[in-house]
Scaffold this active site. Structure first.
Site, PDB file in Angstrom:
ATOM      1  N   HIS A  23      14.162   1.404  -0.854  1.00 39.32           N
ATOM      2  CA  HIS A  23      15.540   1.934  -1.306  1.00 39.32           C
ATOM      3  C   HIS A  23      15.770   3.539  -0.467  1.00 39.32           C
ATOM      4  O   HIS A  23      16.681   3.719  -0.061  1.00 39.32           O
ATOM      5  CB  HIS A  23      15.289   2.222  -2.627  1.00 39.32           C
ATOM      6  CG  HIS A  23      15.015   0.953  -3.447  1.00 39.32           C
ATOM      7  ND1 HIS A  23      15.767   0.082  -3.829  1.00 39.32           N
ATOM      8  CD2 HIS A  23      13.712   0.493  -3.991  1.00 39.32           C
ATOM      9  CE1 HIS A  23      15.371  -1.037  -4.693  1.00 39.32           C
ATOM     10  NE2 HIS A  23      13.797  -0.753  -4.866  1.00 39.32           N
TER      11      HIS A  23
HETATM   12  O1  RIB Z   1      15.307   2.519  -7.873  1.00 35.58           O
HETATM   13  C1  RIB Z   1      14.456   2.893  -6.906  1.00 35.58           C
HETATM   14  C2  RIB Z   1      14.419   4.479  -6.979  1.00 35.58           C
HETATM   15  O2  RIB Z   1      13.779   4.917  -8.030  1.00 35.58           O
HETATM   16  C3  RIB Z   1      13.577   5.006  -5.739  1.00 35.58           C
HETATM   17  O3  RIB Z   1      14.226   6.513  -5.439  1.00 35.58           O
HETATM   18  C4  RIB Z   1      12.168   4.976  -6.094  1.00 35.58           C
HETATM   19  O4  RIB Z   1      11.600   6.007  -5.214  1.00 35.58           O
HETATM   20  C5  RIB Z   1      12.543   5.416  -7.617  1.00 35.58           C
HETATM   21  O5  RIB Z   1      12.435   6.797  -7.457  1.00 35.58           O
END
Ligand code: RIB
Ligand code: CA
Length: 318
Positions: A245
Site C-alpha cells: 500500500h
Molecule cells: O491499510 C494499510 C496502511 O495501514 C499502510 O500504511 C500500512 O502500513 C498501515 O499503516
C-alpha cells in the site's frame, strides 16, 4: 524537471519500509525529512524501525523527527497482527544505527522544514494523520506551505480491517477528518487503488537478481506479510500476491501517469457505531458540493506492471 521535494510521515511497518526503500533511492524524489507516528506499532518501534531503515538504505543524512505517541482522542489500536510485534515481521537489522531523532517533535520539525522551502512541497502520509493534524492545528499558516497531502488510506465502500474503514483512518479518524476539513489539496491513495499494488510471488522471487541488503530485506519482511495478510480478510486471501500500500502511495508522486483518479468531496465518520473510520467519498455527487469543496483526488487504479517495474529498476540501484 528536478527531483520533487517531499516530507514523509510513516509508521514503519512492512509496507512503509518498502516504500522508504524506493523513496530514498529514486532520483525523482528529494526526501527532506521523515517523521514517525504510532500506527502499525507504538511510536518507539516505528521510530526505531525507520531510523534503522534509513541506515540500511545508506541515508543517515535524512533527518528524522519522532511524532505523536497516541492518536488525537483515542487509544492506539495497533496492527501488530499484520506487521508482527517488531513491525517488520521479525526481520532484524544486521547493523544498528547510532543515529537519534532530531530534538523537535514531528509537527514542529515539519513546520520548520516547510518554512525553509521556496515553494510549497508535498507531505507523503503513510500512516494515521495524527502528526499532520497536529501540525495544522498548531500552525494553521502551514496550509500555505504544503502543496498536497498524498495519503495512503480511504476507500469507496471497502475496508481493512473493518468492512468500511481503512487502517490509517480508523487508527485516528479525528485526525483524518480534521486534515480533510482544512480543504488542503489531498490525494487519497485508496485501498481500492492499493489493492492493485500487489507483488506476486514471482515478483518477490525476481528481487533475488539484485544481490543487495535492501533486496534481501524486501524478501524477509514480506515472508511474514504473506501469511498475516492472508488471514486479514477473504479479499486478500484470494490475492495473487501481497499489497504494498505505502509503496503505491509514494509512486503516485513520482509517476502520476500510472494512476487513474477523480476529484471528489470527502469527509470522515468519527461517531458511527459500525462505520467509524469510513471515508465518505461523494463519487455520485449526491451532496452537490461546490467545486472548491471537492478537494480530494481519489485514486482508484494503478497500472500494476508499470509500478512493479519502476520499483524493481530502483531496487537495482542499491
Ligand atoms: O491499510 C494499510 C496502511 O495501514 C499502510 O500504511 C500500512 O502500513 C498501515 O499503516
Ligand atoms: Ca504505513
Amino acid at each position: 524537471m528536478g527531483a520533487i521535494k517531499v516530507l514523509i510521515d510513516c509508521d514503519t511497518g512492512i509496507d512503509d519500509i518498502i516504500a522508504l526503500s524506493y523513496a530514498v533511492k529514486t532520483p525523482d524524489l528529494e526526501v527532506l525529512g521523515v517523521t514517525t507516528v504510532c500506527g502499525n506499532l507504538p511510536t518507539e518501534i516505528t521510530t526505531y524501525n525507520t531510523l534503522n531503515a534509513l541506515h540500511l538504505m545508506g541515508r543517515d543524512d535524512i533527518p528524522l523527527a519522532r511524532g505523536a505517541e497516541k492518536p488525537l482522542e483515542r487509544e492506539l489500536q495497533d496492527a501488530a497482527y499484520i506487521h508482527g510485534n517488531n513491525g517488520l515481521g521479525g526481520y532484524e537489522f544486521a547493523e544498528k544505527t547510532t543515529k537519534t531523532p532530531v530534538e523537535l517533535p514531528a509537527w514542529e520539525f515539519l513546520y520548520q522544514v516547510l518554512r525553509e522551502q521556496p515553494e510549497p512541497i508535498d507531505i507523503i502520509a503513510l500512516a494515521p494523520l495524527t502528526n499532520i493534524a497536529l501540525l495544522l492545528q498548531k500552525h494553521p499558516d502551514a496550509l500555505k506551505l504544503i502543496r498536497r497531502v498524498v495519503f495512503m488510506g480511504g476507500s469507496l465502500r471497502t475496508g481493512n480491517p473493518t468492512p468500511v474503514a481503512t487502517f490509517n483512518v480508523l487508527a485516528d479518524p479525528e485526525a483524518a477528518k480534521y486534515v480533510i476539513a482544512t480543504k488542503i489539496p489531498f490525494v487519497m491513495c485508496s485501498l481500492d487503488c492499493t489493492r492493485g499494488s500487489y507483488f506476486t510471488f514471482e515478483d518477490l522471487e525476481a528481487t533475488k537478481q539484485y544481490d543487495n541488503p535492501v533486496s534481501e530485506m524486501v524478501r524477509a519482511v514480506t515472508r511474514f506479510y504473506i501469511n498475516s495478510t492472508k488471514n486479514e480478510n477473504t479479499v486478500d486471501s484470494k490475492k495473487k500476491g501481497i499489497d504494498i500500500h505505502d509503496l503505491c502511495t509514494v509512486m503516485y508522486v513520482t509517476h502520476p501517469e500510472f494512476f487513474q483518479g477523480e476529484q471528489y468531496f470527502a469527509d470522515v465518520e468519527t461517531k458511527g457505531e459500525l462505520t467509524t473510520g469510513f471515508t465518505l467519498v461523494d463519487f455520485e455527487d449526491n451532496l452537490r458540493k461546490p467545486p472548491e469543496d471537492k478537494t480530494v483526488l481519489f485514486l482508484k487504479k494503478v497500472d500494476r506492471e508499470a509500478y512493479v517495474r519502476c520499483f524493481m529498476d530502483t531496487l537495482a540501484l542499491y
